[in-house]
Design an enzyme around this catalytic site. Sequence first.
Site, PDB file in Angstrom:
ATOM      1  N   CYS B 150     -18.613 -52.458   7.191  1.00 59.00           N
ATOM      2  CA  CYS B 150     -18.515 -53.167   8.464  1.00 59.00           C
ATOM      3  C   CYS B 150     -19.267 -52.353   9.516  1.00 59.00           C
ATOM      4  CB  CYS B 150     -17.059 -53.281   8.908  1.00 59.00           C
ATOM      5  SG  CYS B 150     -15.929 -53.862   7.655  1.00 59.00           S
ATOM      6  N   LYS B 184     -14.480 -48.561  -0.667  1.00 60.94           N
ATOM      7  CA  LYS B 184     -15.527 -49.394  -1.257  1.00 60.94           C
ATOM      8  C   LYS B 184     -16.858 -49.066  -0.603  1.00 60.94           C
ATOM      9  CE  LYS B 184     -16.668 -54.111  -2.568  1.00 60.94           C
ATOM     10  NZ  LYS B 184     -16.118 -55.490  -2.694  1.00 60.94           N
TER      11      LYS B 184
END
Lengths: 263, 324
Positions: B150, B184
Amino acid sequence: MNDGSPEGHTHAELWAETVHGRVAGMRHFGAFSELEIVAPRIAAKAVPGQFVMVTVPGGGFLLRRPLSLFAVRSDRVALLIEARGPGSERLTGLETGDAVDLAGPLGSAFPVSGVASALLVGGGIGCAPLQFLSEELVRAGAQVTAAFGFRDFRAARAAGAFAMERLWVATEDGSVGRRGTVIDILAGLDLPPQTVVYACGPTAMIAAVQRWSLAAGLRGYASLEAHMACGSGSCHGCVVDTARGKLRVCSEGPVFALDEVLP
Amino acid sequence: MSASLALDQVDLRVRLGDVELAHPLLDASGTFDVLEYARRFEGDYYAAFPYAAYVPKTVTAEARTGNPAPRVTETPAGMINAIGLENPGIAAWIAGFGAWARLERPVIVSVGGNSPEHYAAVVRALEAHLAAAPAGSCPDIRGYELNVSCPNVSSGLQIGADPAASAAVVGAVRPLTRRLLLTKLTPNVSDVTAVARAVVAAGSDGVSLVNTFKAMALDRETLRPFLGNRTGGLCGPAIKPIALRMVADVAEALPDVPVVGMGGVMTGLDALEFIACGATAVAVGAANFTAFEAPRRILDELRAELAARGLRTPAAARGLALRA
């Protein structure tokens, strides 16, 4: 059952597992093709407004193509396809006897109960789910009037795939039927006051039908299309804005109330 | 290579950190919604759930409406998505637990955010809820997967592209939970092992990789970017060779750190290849979009691939592709 053992599970139990269908027929109508597939499990469960995910045969395409059910005839389902890209082109090139994988039926249905008079409005490939709907409405005793809009002569040949008693056609170039859009047809129709509107087509058409219905005091339903990946409600790739917020065309849709879409 | 085994001689169980898994396959976050499958399944989907653990769609502290349409498009041997982490926010997400509390699988919660505090807020809210909730009212949450692909609220760059920024996210979350913590990793870096080392040093128990590759597709008529978000993330078979290489890089650099491998897994052989490159578990993403029964098929194939090679467990295959 879920311990990873090779036995003890049945694929037949799964939801919308892949069906290995066989092409029963292919008819071409100008820019559109009607693909008929033997798929008994899907045919037995399908209701108008629903769609199937079709695997593009021959490999090379990751995603399945969401296609509306155009008709259901005993153990067969029919799909109306417009060749828009390499995947749909390959689908329209299928021939009788070819194998094709598909899954469904998926998505929400057009409500038909209690409808005495129905107006079906379609634009281009958006007309596809309206044949199945028309048959179900007639079976339920409704009077059905349809207005379809197409770009040109070649696209308007798709009207030949439909079997409806009262079907009006408009083309943008005036080559078939009335010159203009479906809205130009609607203005001239004399419909009973409780007529229910069913619309499927491009966004601009849905918006125009929405305005027209509001002005005419008619309620109805819209079937929307969207670029889709999973078809299972998982990926949120196909969301549309509605009065209820963002909703998934594949899961909450494709059929929505006409007054809740395009807020 | 040893003689082949009967299918029932293969024991698929693996251990991911402190979480026991019935087999190595998980769903990649955002590609498989258990509620959607369960509500249409002809039977008890919560008992028949095909993955060994469930990784739901990423949840963030506040609700997100996601990106404008179109959000997905197909590309050669793959697809690009730009969903934009659409989700209801952690409070509403917790309020929905009742609907799927019956899921008989460990759950690994995917957490997103634009700053370390955002991630911490999600984990703090979940831990507080789990500590107070009556037994049986919640899914069996056993861990977290920090989705660091993000943009950082301060720099605008992907958090996961920066080892220090990624470590800061892990550092903010680690004190809040004793559950399994995975990070991740994004593949959009020149050296994925640098980020892997940083997050492990900060307290991540393991890593999952790869997330999607930043990519672009054009509208073939207008030659403008096709996706509403202009760019998106590429996944599917097109990325598998790169993902295998990155998993192998991490497994060689950090041999004791559990890795969840993913990227274009379509078959049981693909899954086995990730295990051979060092993965303990393997996540299935885009294959979920090709058939609703794909997870079960891939699991059956993985078992058969192991049996055919005389490999009794996934552990026996792990690392076969790595340098000794």
